[in-house]
Every structure is written in structure tokens, then in C-alpha cells.
Motif scaffolding. Structure first.
Motif, mmCIF file in Angstrom:
data_model
loop_
_atom_site.group_PDB
_atom_site.id
_atom_site.type_symbol
_atom_site.label_atom_id
_atom_site.label_comp_id
_atom_site.label_asym_id
_atom_site.label_seq_id
_atom_site.Cartn_x
_atom_site.Cartn_y
_atom_site.Cartn_z
ATOM 1 N N ILE A 31 19.329 -87.176 -103.268
ATOM 2 C CA ILE A 31 19.014 -86.597 -101.952
ATOM 3 C C ILE A 31 17.855 -85.618 -102.070
ATOM 4 N N ALA A 32 17.847 -84.801 -103.123
ATOM 5 C CA ALA A 32 16.744 -83.851 -103.331
ATOM 6 C C ALA A 32 15.436 -84.590 -103.600
ATOM 7 N N ALA A 33 15.502 -85.683 -104.353
ATOM 8 C CA ALA A 33 14.302 -86.435 -104.687
ATOM 9 C C ALA A 33 13.691 -87.102 -103.459
ATOM 10 N N ARG A 34 14.521 -87.369 -102.441
ATOM 11 C CA ARG A 34 14.038 -88.067 -101.252
ATOM 12 C C ARG A 34 13.772 -87.123 -100.075
ATOM 13 N N ALA A 35 13.887 -85.833 -100.308
ATOM 14 C CA ALA A 35 13.731 -84.865 -99.221
ATOM 15 C C ALA A 35 12.343 -84.920 -98.593
ATOM 16 N N GLU A 36 11.298 -85.096 -99.406
ATOM 17 C CA GLU A 36 9.950 -85.163 -98.848
ATOM 18 C C GLU A 36 9.789 -86.408 -97.990
ATOM 19 N N TRP A 37 10.344 -87.530 -98.452
ATOM 20 C CA TRP A 37 10.277 -88.772 -97.664
ATOM 21 C C TRP A 37 10.989 -88.594 -96.330
ATOM 22 N N VAL A 38 12.156 -87.951 -96.355
ATOM 23 C CA VAL A 38 12.920 -87.692 -95.131
ATOM 24 C C VAL A 38 12.097 -86.838 -94.170
ATOM 25 N N ASP A 39 11.446 -85.821 -94.706
ATOM 26 C CA ASP A 39 10.626 -84.925 -93.890
ATOM 27 C C ASP A 39 9.491 -85.694 -93.212
ATOM 28 N N GLU A 40 8.837 -86.570 -93.950
ATOM 29 C CA GLU A 40 7.713 -87.319 -93.405
ATOM 30 C C GLU A 40 8.171 -88.416 -92.441
ATOM 31 N N SER A 41 9.317 -89.021 -92.716
ATOM 32 C CA SER A 41 9.796 -90.155 -91.909
ATOM 33 C C SER A 41 10.510 -89.723 -90.643
ATOM 34 N N ARG A 42 10.907 -88.441 -90.580
ATOM 35 C CA ARG A 42 11.563 -87.874 -89.395
ATOM 36 C C ARG A 42 12.966 -88.417 -89.152
ATOM 37 N N ARG A 43 13.597 -88.958 -90.170
ATOM 38 C CA ARG A 43 14.973 -89.449 -90.023
ATOM 39 C C ARG A 43 15.583 -89.669 -91.404
ATOM 40 N N LEU A 44 16.888 -89.727 -91.448
ATOM 41 C CA LEU A 44 17.573 -90.031 -92.700
ATOM 42 C C LEU A 44 17.588 -91.540 -92.924
ATOM 43 N N PRO A 45 17.426 -91.977 -94.168
ATOM 44 C CA PRO A 45 17.554 -93.409 -94.454
ATOM 45 C C PRO A 45 18.985 -93.880 -94.186
ATOM 46 N N ALA A 46 19.122 -95.112 -93.730
ATOM 47 C CA ALA A 46 20.441 -95.655 -93.430
ATOM 48 C C ALA A 46 21.332 -95.674 -94.662
ATOM 49 N N ASP A 47 20.740 -95.906 -95.835
ATOM 50 C CA ASP A 47 21.574 -95.984 -97.042
ATOM 51 C C ASP A 47 22.125 -94.610 -97.429
ATOM 52 N N VAL A 48 21.384 -93.542 -97.122
ATOM 53 C CA VAL A 48 21.901 -92.194 -97.392
ATOM 54 C C VAL A 48 23.090 -91.901 -96.485
ATOM 55 N N VAL A 49 22.963 -92.241 -95.196
ATOM 56 C CA VAL A 49 24.092 -92.068 -94.280
ATOM 57 C C VAL A 49 25.273 -92.913 -94.737
ATOM 58 N N GLY A 50 25.000 -94.116 -95.216
ATOM 59 C CA GLY A 50 26.073 -94.969 -95.721
ATOM 60 C C GLY A 50 26.779 -94.371 -96.916
ATOM 61 N N ARG A 51 26.021 -93.761 -97.821
ATOM 62 C CA ARG A 51 26.639 -93.154 -99.006
ATOM 63 C C ARG A 51 27.418 -91.894 -98.643
ATOM 64 N N LEU A 52 26.932 -91.143 -97.655
ATOM 65 C CA LEU A 52 27.699 -89.992 -97.183
ATOM 66 C C LEU A 52 28.997 -90.453 -96.521
ATOM 67 N N THR A 53 28.928 -91.579 -95.812
ATOM 68 C CA THR A 53 30.130 -92.145 -95.199
ATOM 69 C C THR A 53 31.124 -92.545 -96.277
ATOM 70 N N GLU A 54 30.645 -93.243 -97.292
ATOM 71 C CA GLU A 54 31.522 -93.692 -98.382
ATOM 72 C C GLU A 54 32.147 -92.515 -99.122
ATOM 73 N N SER A 55 31.405 -91.419 -99.228
ATOM 74 C CA SER A 55 31.928 -90.245 -99.945
ATOM 75 C C SER A 55 33.018 -89.519 -99.161
ATOM 76 N N GLY A 56 33.099 -89.795 -97.842
ATOM 77 C CA GLY A 56 34.137 -89.183 -97.021
ATOM 78 C C GLY A 56 33.718 -87.946 -96.256
ATOM 79 N N VAL A 57 32.426 -87.614 -96.276
ATOM 80 C CA VAL A 57 31.965 -86.394 -95.601
ATOM 81 C C VAL A 57 32.330 -86.410 -94.118
#
Length: 403
Positions: A31-57
Motif C-alpha cells: 500500500i505504501a509503495a502504491r501511494a504515489e500511483w493512488v495520488d495521481e490516479s485519484r482513486r484506489l485500485p480495485a485489487d487494493v479494495v478487494g484485499r482490504l475486503t478479504e482482510s476483514g476491514v
């Protein structure tokens, strides 16, 4: 009072929450490594949301009846702080989408079934400003409106929207929160801002949609700590104040963002050598040492006061006792002060880092932007909340939906 055997239940649920925290910590480097990409893209990647879902957050504050952990909210906020330390936008979206299951649990059970009956992992976004228009019709309401700032809405299949019931004379007669499926609204991609850029806090538009009665919740009832969902969700989590649970969810990402920046700041400055002011190692500058001390103290105060108040409310709710207004006001007071303190800390770090903090994409620069952008959320307005606390201390009546 707490029923027999509840102690064992809460121990199990706490263990589940700790498993979520462990799973999230494994995700933090990526997540830290992709923070700059998130900032530039203006949204979270779907796979990050999916992994947060799988983790139970997103299930931490969800009722056990629908596969949730229904855990101590303090554990949820701890998870959010750590996520925010790696990426402010990711922590913000996780917090906002993660707190909505708590609010949905206060709605009639039919509404909960609509969302979680077929998919316990369904996500709900929000835009609580009561700017929608509700016209009473048979069996419910007709809704129309346009809402801004719905964080993470691209990943949600439902939305909680604020609206006013319009009476016969064309004036508002009640303020409600309504639950609307993704098929009834359009998301406009308009989020292009200075900070928290990756939250995708876009615009939601409802042209005309029917909202059945069971998908409506009165804001007045929520403020009074009552809701039809409490008939089926009897745990202490759902007797806590919206004014604490939601507002804390928009402060904790700021504190976490600043705390994460502090750790990176200390690491980055270890080998820095000043090129002016007489040169020398940065860490040997007493002014830098004082700045670090002040910033760390502000961060600690933010965390400790927030944790204290949430724990006190949780303890009372678990014992089945009344939640005094004085404590609710104190929690609101300290929530906005936590935001203020976090912003003071990040300003100190940004200033003392000098030119090293100015480059676009620099972690200190991004954290500074993210913290200040999140700080303008209406729940973080200090004067409003502090005035409410003052009214309470002086024995004056307090009427506000965020207490």
C-alpha cells in the motif's frame, strides 16, 4: 446489563479484530509503495479494495448476524491509523466505507437484508449533507438530488444519502438518511483536488428514485441513540453515538497519516546535512530536536484522548449503562482537537524539513496535503464542536446531529 457469557463472546470478537490487524500489516508495504500511483490516479485500485475486503476491514463494525466482527470500535480505528500511515487516501476510504456498516445496522432489518442478504461484502458509500429532496408517496418517498464528496463511491453498490422531507408548503419538515442502490444513481468523476486525491470522492446524482419506507432513517432518532435496527442488533456497538463513531472515523485517518509521516521524517532526516545555516548534521540541530518533540507530543495526545473517549463509551455501552451527554460532548471536543493537533504536527514537520519537503510526490509533501485536505471535512470544524462543549459545560441545551 451484559448477559452471561458475553465476556467470552467479546474475547472471540477481539481475537477476530486482531487477526484483521495482522492481515492489514502484511498489506502495508505494498500500500505504501502504491501511494504515489493512488495520488495521481485519484482513486484506489480495485485489487487494493478487494484485499482490504478479504482482510476483514469492512466487516469490523458489521453485525455478526451478517458475518461481521461487531468488534470494539477502538480496534477498528487502530487498523485505520496503520493503513493511513502507509497511504492517507487508502486509510480514509477504508475508514469511511468501514464505518457505514455500523450506521446501516441502525436501519430496519429489511434494509440490512437488502444490502447484505445476498452479499455480506457489499460496500456502502455516503454523502450525508441533507441536500436531497424527498417527496412522500405511497409506501415511501421519491428522491432526487445531487451530492458531492462521496469517498470510495466507485467501489460501493449502495449509498447513504442525506435528504429533506418537503411538506405541503414546500418547506423541509424532517431530515433523513436514505439508503439507495447503485442502480438508482449516477457517479460523476469530478474529484480532482489538492489532497486526499486518491479517495475518489466523486459526485452522486439521483434523477428520480423510489425509496421504500424501510430504507429511511430519521436523523433525530440517530442523535437520540435509537433506531429500528437495535431490535435485531442488540450488541453494545449499536448503542454508541453517531457523533462519536462517524466523526472519529474522519479524524483517525488524519492522525494516522501524520503519525506515518513522522516515522518517515525521522528516518529521512538521520543522514541529512544542512547546506546553509552553518552546515552540520540536521539531527544535531536543537531546533529540529524541539520540533520533533512537539510534533510527537501532538500525535500522542491525539491518539490517547481519542482512545480514552471511545473506550469509555464502549465500556458504558457494554455494561448497559446510560451514555452521559457530558462524555459525548467530551468525545466530540477531543475529536476536533485531535485533528487540530495532527495538523499542527504535520506543519512542524513540513516546515523543518525545508526544501526537502517541497518536491511533488515527496512523502512529507503528500502527507501534508492529505492531512490538510481531510481537515476541512465538516466534522472537523473545531469552532462548532468546541462551542457545543462550552454550551454543555454552562448548562445550556445542546442540539446537534454530530454529538
Amino acid at each position: 446489563m451484559v448477559r452471561a457469557g458475553c465476556g467470552e463472546v467479546w474475547e472471540v470478537l477481539s481475537e477476530v479484530a486482531n487477526e484483521v490487524l495482522a492481515a492489514v500489516r502484511e498489506l502495508l508495504p505494498d500500500i505504501a509503495a502504491r501511494a504515489e500511483w493512488v495520488d495521481e490516479s485519484r482513486r484506489l485500485p480495485a485489487d487494493v479494495v478487494g484485499r482490504l475486503t478479504e482482510s476483514g476491514v469492512f466487516r469490523m463494525l458489521q453485525p455478526r448476524r451478517y458475518g461481521g466482527a461487531e468488534c470494539d470500535p477502538g480496534l477498528f480505528y487502530e487498523v485505520i491509523r496503520e493503513l493511513s500511515g502507509a497511504c492517507g487516501s487508502t486509510g480514509w476510504v477504508a475508514s469511511v466505507l468501514g464505518v457505514h456498516p455500523w450506521h446501516l445496522a441502525l436501519f430496519p432489518d429489511a434494509a440490512q437484508k437488502d444490502v447484505w442478504g445476498a452479499d455480506p461484502d457489499a460496500l456502502v458509500c455516503s454523502a450525508y449533507a441533507p441536500i436531497g429532496r424527498l417527496e412522500p408517496v405511497e409506501g415511501g418517498f421519491e428522491l432526487s438530488g445531487k451530492w458531492q464528496f462521496s469517498s470510495g463511491c466507485d467501489h460501493a453498490s449502495w449509498a447513504l444519502l442525506g435528504a429533506m422531507v418537503i411538506g405541503a408548503e414546500g418547506r423541509p419538515v424532517d431530515f433523513l438518511t436514505v439508503l439507495v442502490p447503485r442502480s438508482d444513481y449516477v457517479v460523476n468523476d469530478v474529484w480532482d483536488v489538492v489532497g486526499m486525491r486518491g479517495t475518489g470522492s466523486n459526485e452522486i446524482v439521483v434523477g428520480q428514485a423510489y425509496v421504500p419506507e424501510h430504507r429511511v432513517k430519521r436523523n433525530y432518532e440517530t442523535t437520540r441513540l435509537v433506531g429500528p435496527g437495535q431490535k435485531v442488533n442488540r450488541g453494545p456497538l449499536y448503542r454508541l453515538p453517531f457523533g462519536t463513531i462517524f466523526t472519529t472515523a474522519v479524524t483517525v485517518p488524519i492522525v494516522g497519516t501524520v503519525a506515518g509521516c513522522f516515522d518517515r521524517y525521522v528516518g529521512a532526516m538521520q543522514e541529512r546535512v544542512r547546506l546553509s545555516l552553518g552546515g552540520g548534521r540536521f539531527v544535531e540541530d536543537p531546533f529540529a530536536q524541539v520540533a520533533v518533540a512537539r510534533a510527537s507530543s501532538e500525535i500522542d495526545a491525539s491518539v490517547l484522548q481519542t482512545e480514552r473517549n471511545v473506550a469509555a463509551l464502549w465500556d458504558l455501552a457494554r455494561r448497559g449503562e446510560e451514555l452521559p451527554m457530558a462524555l459525548r460532548l467530551r468525545a466530540r471536543r477531543d475529536q476536533v482537537r485531535a485533528t487540530e493537533r495532527a495538523l499542527e504536527a504535520i506543519d512542524l514537520l513540513f516546515k523543518t524539513a525545508g526544501g526537502a519537503s517541497l518536491a511533488r510526490g515527496n512523502r512529507i509533501e503528500r502527507a501534508w496535503r492529505d492531512a490538510h485536505a481531510a481537515g476541512v471535512h465538516v466534522a472537523n470544524e473545531p469552532e462548532r464542536a468546541l462551542a457545543l462543549y462550552g454550551r454543555g459545560v454552562f448548562g445550556l441545551p445542546v442540539e446537534d446531529t454530530l454529538v
